[in-house]
Design a protein around this motif. Structure first.
Motif, PDB file in Angstrom:
ATOM      1  N   ASN A   1      34.447  28.288  -8.676  1.00  0.00           N
ATOM      2  CA  ASN A   1      33.551  27.310  -8.054  1.00  0.00           C
ATOM      3  C   ASN A   1      33.232  27.812  -6.651  1.00  0.00           C
ATOM      4  OD1 ASN A   1      32.321  25.111  -6.805  1.00  0.00           O
ATOM      5  ND2 ASN A   1      33.623  23.609  -7.818  1.00  0.00           N
ATOM      6  N   HIS A   2      32.203  28.628  -6.550  1.00  0.00           N
ATOM      7  CA  HIS A   2      31.930  29.325  -5.294  1.00  0.00           C
ATOM      8  C   HIS A   2      31.453  28.390  -4.185  1.00  0.00           C
ATOM      9  CE1 HIS A   2      32.306  33.558  -6.851  1.00  0.00           C
ATOM     10  NE2 HIS A   2      32.355  32.837  -7.953  1.00  0.00           N
ATOM     11  N   THR A   3      30.872  27.267  -4.553  1.00  0.00           N
ATOM     12  CA  THR A   3      30.488  26.295  -3.527  1.00  0.00           C
ATOM     13  C   THR A   3      31.733  25.755  -2.824  1.00  0.00           C
ATOM     14  OG1 THR A   3      28.455  25.658  -4.662  1.00  0.00           O
ATOM     15  CG2 THR A   3      29.388  24.073  -3.120  1.00  0.00           C
ATOM     16  N   GLU A   4      32.780  25.464  -3.591  1.00  0.00           N
ATOM     17  CA  GLU A   4      34.030  24.990  -2.989  1.00  0.00           C
ATOM     18  C   GLU A   4      34.649  26.058  -2.095  1.00  0.00           C
ATOM     19  OE1 GLU A   4      35.520  22.167  -2.827  1.00  0.00           O
ATOM     20  OE2 GLU A   4      34.234  21.029  -4.162  1.00  0.00           O
ATOM     21  N   TYR A   5      34.584  27.315  -2.523  1.00  0.00           N
ATOM     22  CA  TYR A   5      35.166  28.389  -1.714  1.00  0.00           C
ATOM     23  C   TYR A   5      34.431  28.515  -0.385  1.00  0.00           C
ATOM     24  CZ  TYR A   5      36.886  29.500  -6.401  1.00  0.00           C
ATOM     25  OH  TYR A   5      37.435  29.431  -7.647  1.00  0.00           O
ATOM     26  N   ALA A   6      33.107  28.374  -0.427  1.00  0.00           N
ATOM     27  CA  ALA A   6      32.331  28.438   0.813  1.00  0.00           C
ATOM     28  C   ALA A   6      32.695  27.277   1.737  1.00  0.00           C
ATOM     29  CB  ALA A   6      30.839  28.426   0.501  1.00  0.00           C
ATOM     30  N   LYS A   7      32.866  26.088   1.165  1.00  0.00           N
ATOM     31  CA  LYS A   7      33.248  24.908   1.960  1.00  0.00           C
ATOM     32  C   LYS A   7      34.612  25.119   2.615  1.00  0.00           C
ATOM     33  CE  LYS A   7      30.739  21.419  -0.759  1.00  0.00           C
ATOM     34  NZ  LYS A   7      30.910  20.260  -1.675  1.00  0.00           N
ATOM     35  N   TYR A   8      35.565  25.644   1.844  1.00  0.00           N
ATOM     36  CA  TYR A   8      36.910  25.853   2.391  1.00  0.00           C
ATOM     37  C   TYR A   8      36.914  26.956   3.445  1.00  0.00           C
ATOM     38  CZ  TYR A   8      39.838  22.634  -0.231  1.00  0.00           C
ATOM     39  OH  TYR A   8      40.453  21.500  -0.685  1.00  0.00           O
ATOM     40  N   SER A   9      36.103  28.002   3.249  1.00  0.00           N
ATOM     41  CA  SER A   9      36.020  29.054   4.254  1.00  0.00           C
ATOM     42  C   SER A   9      35.523  28.493   5.581  1.00  0.00           C
ATOM     43  CB  SER A   9      35.088  30.167   3.772  1.00  0.00           C
ATOM     44  OG  SER A   9      34.977  31.196   4.727  1.00  0.00           O
ATOM     45  N   LYS A  10      34.507  27.616   5.507  1.00  0.00           N
ATOM     46  CA  LYS A  10      33.984  26.981   6.723  1.00  0.00           C
ATOM     47  C   LYS A  10      35.046  26.085   7.359  1.00  0.00           C
ATOM     48  CE  LYS A  10      30.810  25.406   9.642  1.00  0.00           C
ATOM     49  NZ  LYS A  10      31.527  24.249  10.223  1.00  0.00           N
ATOM     50  N   ALA A  11      35.778  25.325   6.533  1.00  0.00           N
ATOM     51  CA  ALA A  11      36.818  24.442   7.064  1.00  0.00           C
ATOM     52  C   ALA A  11      37.934  25.239   7.729  1.00  0.00           C
ATOM     53  CB  ALA A  11      37.383  23.574   5.945  1.00  0.00           C
TER      54      ALA A  11
ATOM     55  N   SER B   1      34.126  38.755   5.868  1.00  0.00           N
ATOM     56  CA  SER B   1      33.937  38.335   4.486  1.00  0.00           C
ATOM     57  C   SER B   1      34.383  36.890   4.345  1.00  0.00           C
ATOM     58  CB  SER B   1      34.734  39.234   3.525  1.00  0.00           C
ATOM     59  OG  SER B   1      36.125  39.048   3.718  1.00  0.00           O
ATOM     60  N   ILE B   2      34.263  36.355   3.143  1.00  0.00           N
ATOM     61  CA  ILE B   2      34.578  34.954   2.886  1.00  0.00           C
ATOM     62  C   ILE B   2      36.044  34.634   3.192  1.00  0.00           C
ATOM     63  CG2 ILE B   2      35.173  35.309   0.449  1.00  0.00           C
ATOM     64  CD1 ILE B   2      33.149  32.312   1.641  1.00  0.00           C
ATOM     65  N   ASP B   3      36.936  35.617   3.064  1.00  0.00           N
ATOM     66  CA  ASP B   3      38.367  35.361   3.250  1.00  0.00           C
ATOM     67  C   ASP B   3      38.972  36.136   4.421  1.00  0.00           C
ATOM     68  OD1 ASP B   3      38.196  37.860   2.134  1.00  0.00           O
ATOM     69  OD2 ASP B   3      39.734  37.532   0.604  1.00  0.00           O
ATOM     70  N   GLU B   4      38.130  36.526   5.370  1.00  0.00           N
ATOM     71  CA  GLU B   4      38.617  37.238   6.555  1.00  0.00           C
ATOM     72  C   GLU B   4      37.935  36.709   7.809  1.00  0.00           C
ATOM     73  OE1 GLU B   4      39.515  41.788   5.614  1.00  0.00           O
ATOM     74  OE2 GLU B   4      37.496  41.195   4.988  1.00  0.00           O
ATOM     75  N   MET B   5      38.695  36.625   8.893  1.00  0.00           N
ATOM     76  CA  MET B   5      38.147  36.238  10.187  1.00  0.00           C
ATOM     77  C   MET B   5      38.841  37.062  11.268  1.00  0.00           C
ATOM     78  SD  MET B   5      38.440  32.241   9.318  1.00  0.00           S
ATOM     79  CE  MET B   5      37.763  31.695   7.755  1.00  0.00           C
ATOM     80  N   VAL B   6      38.123  37.319  12.328  1.00  0.00           N
ATOM     81  CA  VAL B   6      38.659  38.115  13.427  1.00  0.00           C
ATOM     82  C   VAL B   6      38.516  37.337  14.728  1.00  0.00           C
ATOM     83  CG1 VAL B   6      38.475  40.267  14.735  1.00  0.00           C
ATOM     84  CG2 VAL B   6      38.070  40.269  12.259  1.00  0.00           C
ATOM     85  N   CYS B   7      39.595  37.272  15.499  1.00  0.00           N
ATOM     86  CA  CYS B   7      39.571  36.658  16.826  1.00  0.00           C
ATOM     87  C   CYS B   7      39.803  37.740  17.876  1.00  0.00           C
ATOM     88  CB  CYS B   7      40.664  35.594  16.955  1.00  0.00           C
ATOM     89  SG  CYS B   7      40.468  34.185  15.851  1.00  0.00           S
ATOM     90  N   GLN B   8      39.000  37.737  18.909  1.00  0.00           N
ATOM     91  CA  GLN B   8      39.176  38.681  20.002  1.00  0.00           C
ATOM     92  C   GLN B   8      39.906  37.973  21.138  1.00  0.00           C
ATOM     93  OE1 GLN B   8      35.631  40.641  21.318  1.00  0.00           O
ATOM     94  NE2 GLN B   8      36.725  42.005  22.717  1.00  0.00           N
TER      95      GLN B   8
ATOM     96  N   PHE C   1      31.130  40.314  -1.626  1.00  0.00           N
ATOM     97  CA  PHE C   1      32.092  40.710  -0.605  1.00  0.00           C
ATOM     98  C   PHE C   1      31.486  40.719   0.785  1.00  0.00           C
ATOM     99  CE2 PHE C   1      34.008  42.621  -4.414  1.00  0.00           C
ATOM    100  CZ  PHE C   1      35.252  42.022  -4.329  1.00  0.00           C
ATOM    101  N   THR C   2      30.190  41.026   0.859  1.00  0.00           N
ATOM    102  CA  THR C   2      29.566  41.140   2.174  1.00  0.00           C
ATOM    103  C   THR C   2      28.638  39.981   2.500  1.00  0.00           C
ATOM    104  OG1 THR C   2      27.818  42.496   1.212  1.00  0.00           O
ATOM    105  CG2 THR C   2      29.709  43.652   2.152  1.00  0.00           C
ATOM    106  N   GLN C   3      28.597  38.986   1.635  1.00  0.00           N
ATOM    107  CA  GLN C   3      27.695  37.862   1.879  1.00  0.00           C
ATOM    108  C   GLN C   3      28.422  36.548   1.670  1.00  0.00           C
ATOM    109  OE1 GLN C   3      24.006  37.627  -0.459  1.00  0.00           O
ATOM    110  NE2 GLN C   3      24.291  35.423  -0.488  1.00  0.00           N
ATOM    111  N   ILE C   4      28.429  35.715   2.668  1.00  0.00           N
ATOM    112  CA  ILE C   4      29.046  34.407   2.585  1.00  0.00           C
ATOM    113  C   ILE C   4      27.940  33.383   2.366  1.00  0.00           C
ATOM    114  CG2 ILE C   4      30.470  32.707   3.773  1.00  0.00           C
ATOM    115  CD1 ILE C   4      31.551  35.032   5.464  1.00  0.00           C
ATOM    116  N   PRO C   5      28.036  32.562   1.317  1.00  0.00           N
ATOM    117  CA  PRO C   5      26.986  31.561   1.077  1.00  0.00           C
ATOM    118  C   PRO C   5      26.787  30.654   2.284  1.00  0.00           C
ATOM    119  CG  PRO C   5      28.421  31.736  -0.822  1.00  0.00           C
ATOM    120  CD  PRO C   5      29.055  32.545   0.271  1.00  0.00           C
ATOM    121  N   VAL C   6      25.520  30.321   2.527  1.00  0.00           N
ATOM    122  CA  VAL C   6      25.157  29.450   3.644  1.00  0.00           C
ATOM    123  C   VAL C   6      24.675  28.124   3.069  1.00  0.00           C
ATOM    124  CG1 VAL C   6      23.581  29.154   5.597  1.00  0.00           C
ATOM    125  CG2 VAL C   6      24.531  31.423   5.076  1.00  0.00           C
ATOM    126  N   GLN C   7      24.996  27.030   3.751  1.00  0.00           N
ATOM    127  CA  GLN C   7      24.564  25.729   3.269  1.00  0.00           C
ATOM    128  C   GLN C   7      23.142  25.446   3.731  1.00  0.00           C
ATOM    129  OE1 GLN C   7      27.033  22.394   4.398  1.00  0.00           O
ATOM    130  NE2 GLN C   7      26.141  21.079   2.821  1.00  0.00           N
TER     131      GLN C   7
END
Length: 440
Positions: free
Chosen positions: A83-93, A109-116, A428-434
């Protein structure tokens, strides 16, 4: 005087969400927690798992494992259609939860974030405290089933390496004073950017271990890679920053957008493939307008499933990750830049007429539609005679209704058979946008 050219500080945190898709499913359904679970694109034994829970990984089931094989290894495995819509929602949350502790500088990516990290945040005790706060924030604000591994390092490249060194729920820091010995035990494939083909090439040049790679000086690294990448890697692995901090340098200009889909069996016909291609274009055209671009070309790709006899008679038959042997075809058409669905549909129809008709091209199972040569709206030159058929206004009206009620509310009749097919997928390189009520 003891001079340290590279002080022991962390410049970046790399957050890697562990078994993300599977963890979201376990968060949504508490009864799945602690059980072997795999996320699949469709409910078929011939397809492959796109994610696996840690309970499934312990049994040898991982991303890419064929579903039939997964069932043999674990007959009681829970299979969930993604359910890719749910994954996008959780990534944003999750990104919002991370932001409560430290700004998110990059989302690879959808499951990675970087903080500087800046200023005193770079001090190891403070950086560690931020990392622990991030873990707690995700746990408290998003869900108890969601875990992450965090890597701390002087540059982004090393931070990503560190995030993979301890899973699940890990926290590893790599300080300049510990480098490069702290990574000498890793495999070459543990380095971002080193895949199977690159490893073979390195092995052919006499580099088979990390120790051998780290023993090279800068000139040796440059020669090994035959590019400036070798120079950068030499510095990154020793804790230095080179300006791009181990990340690919983006041109800042988006060049294409599109969608592709592996079709369900009921759509694997000429008529079914056309309706799916129609829907893919419908979504791409709407995104084109939402992101304020015009397109100047369109590429269409179709893959056709081969029978065993056809595959044996074809020397260069390719194999899809699902195991399907196939032939392929693609075509690109250029046109005066536009963004309305009706004009783009005419282009798609023209390309579609050119598809091959031989015996090996009768069973399509994959379709991709990509809009290319994008230019921003403010660089588009209007036609001298305007828009006599009001195609732009028609698309704008469709967008208004589709944003409010869902992107398939109003569409052209050709996509009706596939209206519910080709749902949002995460690349892998595109995160769905609402956009409106839907993610695309």
């Amino acid at each position: 005087m003891d001079f340290t050219p590279y002080p022991d500080r962390f410049g970046f945190l790399h957050i890697d969400l562990n078994s993300f898709f599977a963890s979201v499913e376990q968060q949504l359904e508490p009864k799945y927690r602690g059980r072997p679970l795999a996320v699949v694109p469709t409910m078929a034994d011939t397809t492959c798992c796109i994610a696996a829970s840690y309970e499934a990984k312990a049994l040898g089931i991982k991303t890419g494992t064929q579903v039939g094989e997964a069932k043999k290894k674990c007959p009681e495995i829970v299979l969930i259609e993604g359910n890719h819509t749910e994954y996008a929602k959780y990534s944003k949350a999750i990104a919002d939860a991370v932001e409560l502790c430290c700004p998110v500088a990059h989302t690879p990516s959808i499951d990675e974030m970087v903080c500087q990290l800046i200023g005193r945040e770079q001090e190891p005790p403070r950086a560690r405290r931020i990392a622990l706060d991030i873990k707690q924030s995700i746990y408290k604000n998003v869900g108890v089933a969601l875990r992450c591994s965090i890597g701390m390092a002087p540059n982004r490249y090393l931070a990503k390496i560190a995030s993979d060194m301890q899973k699940p729920d890990g926290l590893i820091g790599l300080l300049p004073s510990q480098l490069p010995r702290a990574i000498a035990h890793l495999e070459l494939r543990d380095l971002p950017g080193v895949g199977a083909r690159t490893e073979v090439r390195l092995n052919a040049k006499g580099i088979t271990t990390m120790e051998q790679l780290l023993a090279l000086d800068r000139a040796g690294m440059h020669k090994l890679w035959d590019s400036v990448w070798g120079d950068r890697l030499y510095h990154w692995l020793r804790g230095e920053a080179t300006g791009d901090d181990g990340a690919p340098v983006s041109s800042g200009v988006q060049k294409s957008l599109g969608h592709s889909h592996v079709m369900a069996p009921e759509f694997r016909s000429q008529e079914g493939a056309w309706s799916v291609a129609h829907k893919l274009l419908h979504k791409a055209a709407m995104r084109l307008r939402m992101e304020k671009f015009y397109a100047g070309s369109m590429a269409v790709t179709i893959r056709f499933q081969l029978t065993r006899e056809q595959a044996e008679g074809m020397a260069k038959a390719k194999k899809h990750f699902s195991g399907i042997k196939h032939s392929g075809w693609g075509m690109e058409a250029r046109f005066r830049d536009c963004q309305d669905t009706l004009t783009l549909l005419e282009v798609l129809r023209g390309i579609w007429k050119q598809r091959p008709q031989g015996a090996e091209f009768q069973r399509p199972f994959f379709v991709g539609v990509t809009l290319r040569d994008l230019i921003p709206e403010n660089e588009h030159q209007e036609d001298l005679f305007g828009d006599p058929n009001n195609r732009g206004q028609l698309s704008a009206t469709m967008d208004k209704l589709n944003l409010k009620y869902g992107h398939t509310t109003l569409h052209f009749a050709g996509m009706l058979p596939a209206r519910e097919s080709a749902p949002t997928r995460i690349a892998f390189t595109q995160i769905p946008v609402q956009y409106g009520v839907d993610y695309m």
